[in-house]
Design an enzyme around this catalytic site. Structure first.
Site, mmCIF file in Angstrom:
data_model
loop_
_atom_site.group_PDB
_atom_site.id
_atom_site.type_symbol
_atom_site.label_atom_id
_atom_site.label_comp_id
_atom_site.label_asym_id
_atom_site.label_seq_id
_atom_site.Cartn_x
_atom_site.Cartn_y
_atom_site.Cartn_z
ATOM 1 N N VAL A 1 -20.406 4.255 -51.319
ATOM 2 C CA VAL A 1 -21.299 3.980 -52.452
ATOM 3 C C VAL A 1 -20.884 2.693 -53.152
ATOM 4 O O VAL A 1 -21.715 1.834 -53.460
ATOM 5 C CB VAL A 1 -21.292 5.153 -53.447
ATOM 6 C CG1 VAL A 1 -22.114 4.810 -54.688
ATOM 7 C CG2 VAL A 1 -21.865 6.412 -52.789
ATOM 8 N N ARG B 1 -7.419 -0.398 -55.343
ATOM 9 C CA ARG B 1 -6.112 0.212 -55.108
ATOM 10 C C ARG B 1 -5.155 -0.765 -54.417
ATOM 11 O O ARG B 1 -3.948 -0.722 -54.638
ATOM 12 C CB ARG B 1 -6.264 1.469 -54.244
ATOM 13 C CG ARG B 1 -6.967 2.631 -54.944
ATOM 14 C CD ARG B 1 -6.917 3.876 -54.058
ATOM 15 N NE ARG B 1 -7.457 5.034 -54.735
ATOM 16 C CZ ARG B 1 -8.723 5.428 -54.651
ATOM 17 N NH1 ARG B 1 -9.573 4.733 -53.918
ATOM 18 N NH2 ARG B 1 -9.146 6.503 -55.284
ATOM 19 N N ALA C 1 -4.870 -4.849 -52.107
ATOM 20 C CA ALA C 1 -5.441 -6.170 -51.898
ATOM 21 C C ALA C 1 -6.605 -6.109 -50.921
ATOM 22 O O ALA C 1 -6.610 -5.322 -49.969
ATOM 23 C CB ALA C 1 -4.366 -7.125 -51.385
ATOM 24 N N ARG D 1 -11.962 11.054 -54.234
ATOM 25 C CA ARG D 1 -11.575 11.622 -52.937
ATOM 26 C C ARG D 1 -12.606 12.676 -52.545
ATOM 27 O O ARG D 1 -12.831 13.631 -53.283
ATOM 28 C CB ARG D 1 -10.200 12.268 -53.023
ATOM 29 C CG ARG D 1 -9.075 11.317 -53.437
ATOM 30 C CD ARG D 1 -8.797 10.283 -52.378
ATOM 31 N NE ARG D 1 -7.591 9.507 -52.692
ATOM 32 C CZ ARG D 1 -7.216 8.407 -52.030
ATOM 33 N NH1 ARG D 1 -7.958 7.971 -51.031
ATOM 34 N NH2 ARG D 1 -6.126 7.759 -52.361
ATOM 35 N N SER E 1 -21.137 15.109 -58.425
ATOM 36 C CA SER E 1 -21.685 15.690 -57.200
ATOM 37 C C SER E 1 -22.588 16.870 -57.539
ATOM 38 O O SER E 1 -22.318 17.611 -58.494
ATOM 39 C CB SER E 1 -20.548 16.172 -56.292
ATOM 40 O OG SER E 1 -21.041 16.984 -55.233
ATOM 41 N N TYR F 1 -13.096 20.396 -54.127
ATOM 42 C CA TYR F 1 -13.718 19.105 -54.436
ATOM 43 C C TYR F 1 -14.690 19.238 -55.595
ATOM 44 O O TYR F 1 -14.616 18.488 -56.582
ATOM 45 C CB TYR F 1 -14.439 18.558 -53.199
ATOM 46 C CG TYR F 1 -15.298 17.350 -53.500
ATOM 47 C CD1 TYR F 1 -14.712 16.104 -53.718
ATOM 48 C CD2 TYR F 1 -16.680 17.460 -53.577
ATOM 49 C CE1 TYR F 1 -15.492 14.994 -54.005
ATOM 50 C CE2 TYR F 1 -17.469 16.362 -53.859
ATOM 51 C CZ TYR F 1 -16.872 15.130 -54.068
ATOM 52 O OH TYR F 1 -17.655 14.035 -54.361
#
Length: 321
Positions: free
Chosen positions: A21, A42, A44, A79, A122, A146
């Site tokens: 996304v 998070r 490079a 995640r 979600s 989740y």
């Protein structure tokens, strides 16, 4: 579609730009007028967009440098799939990133004077199976770690809104499809485009889907729409379809003959149970419908692409890659 754009510049921080996304969002935001985009990453990357490297997102992350001068945050990082070495404690794995990192970002954003935070949640917060179309005001019934981690993040965001005044916008999409979509959709596209047979004919359910382009369009609409503040929005394509119909439309979009055949559902259910994939059976055979009337009415918004247009665009991109 009604897309609210400000005459003054807006300074947007996007997380998750390396994800499915987020990568689409990044490209779309770069084309938005009066928009200064910054990324929080998070590690490079080759992005030419201004960005800040923060390491793995957690409750300990210091977001100060990324948030300086920002008025809107789009938090699409999270995640969704669990690696094998984390399956012994999935709840902790999801909560560390999806809940704790989200709330750390929101707290620091409020302190830094950020006006609005858009959180990609979600539809799993509503539940896995719908008896009637899900609505944003329904009592949440998440199934699995989740969805629970997303619900905990939502609850924490509403507490922060009451304490700090930061505006919160929560979006709950169903299965998001598009080029290189992760998970089951990408697998289904490969199977259908190659003409392999699947025992998924005659499924009479109804499921909501959303193309990546429709979702990105809604997120951009929520950047500064005055009616979006402090709301939960469900999003979907204009049309819902059964699993069998959805697969047939993928085949049609790819100009491939559909090779669906029917097996007793009880046999497929037994097979998925033996393999420990009960959630796959539920997503294929049960209904998941969404009432998006609040989204349309509140934001004066309609999905710009139909289901067939979204699938054709997906397949065209898939064939070029």
């Amino acid at each position: 579609m009604s897309e609210q754009t400000s005459a003054t510049e807006r300074n947007v921080l996007l997380t998750g730009a390396t994800g499915f996304v987020g990568s689409f969002l990044c490209r779309a935001l770069e084309e938005q007028p009066n928009t200064n985009l910054r990324l929080a990453l998070r590690k490079a990357s080759a992005f030419t967009v201004p960005h800040t490297i923060l390491g793995n997102f957690s409750r300990e992350t210091d977001w100060t440098s990324a948030l300086s001068g920002v008025d809107t945050v789009i938090h699409s990082a999270g995640r969704a799939h669990i690696p094998e070495d984390k399956k012994n404690n999935p709840a902790l794995y999801y909560e560390e990133t999806n809940t704790q990192a989200t709330l750390a970002l929101a707290r620091q954003a409020a302190i830094m004077g950020v006006k609005r935070l858009i959180f990609l949640s979600s539809i799993g917060v509503n539940g896995e199976v719908s008896r009637c179309p899900f609505r944003p005001e329904d009592t949440p019934k998440p199934n699995g770690p989740y969805a629970h981690s997303k619900l905990k993040a939502e609850k924490g965001l509403w507490r922060l809104r009451r304490e700090t005044g930061i505006e919160v916008v929560v979006l709950r999409p169903p299965l998001i499809y598009g080029p290189n979509a992760p998970g089951n959709f990408g697998l289904l596209v490969n199977v259908m485009c190659k003409g392999f047979p699947l025992p998924l004919a005659g499924i009479n359910n109804k499921r909501a889907f959303v193309s990546i382009w429709n979702l990105v369009n809604l997120i951009i609409t929520c950047l500064d729409h005055p009616n979006a503040a402090n709301q939960i929005f469900l999003v979907r394509d204009s049309e819902e379809a059964s699993t069998s119909e959805f697969l047939a439309r993928i085949a049609q979009a790819s100009s491939t003959r559909s090779h669906l055949f029917q097996l007793p559902h009880s046999l497929i259910k037994l097979g998925t149970t033996i393999l420990g994939r009960q959630s796959m059976y539920r997503s294929l055979f049960n209904s998941l419908q969404i009432d998006d009337s609040k989204t349309r009415a509140t934001l004066d918004w309609v999905p710009p692409l139909s289901l067939d247009e979204g699938l054709r665009k997906t397949i065209n991109s898939h064939e070029r890659s």
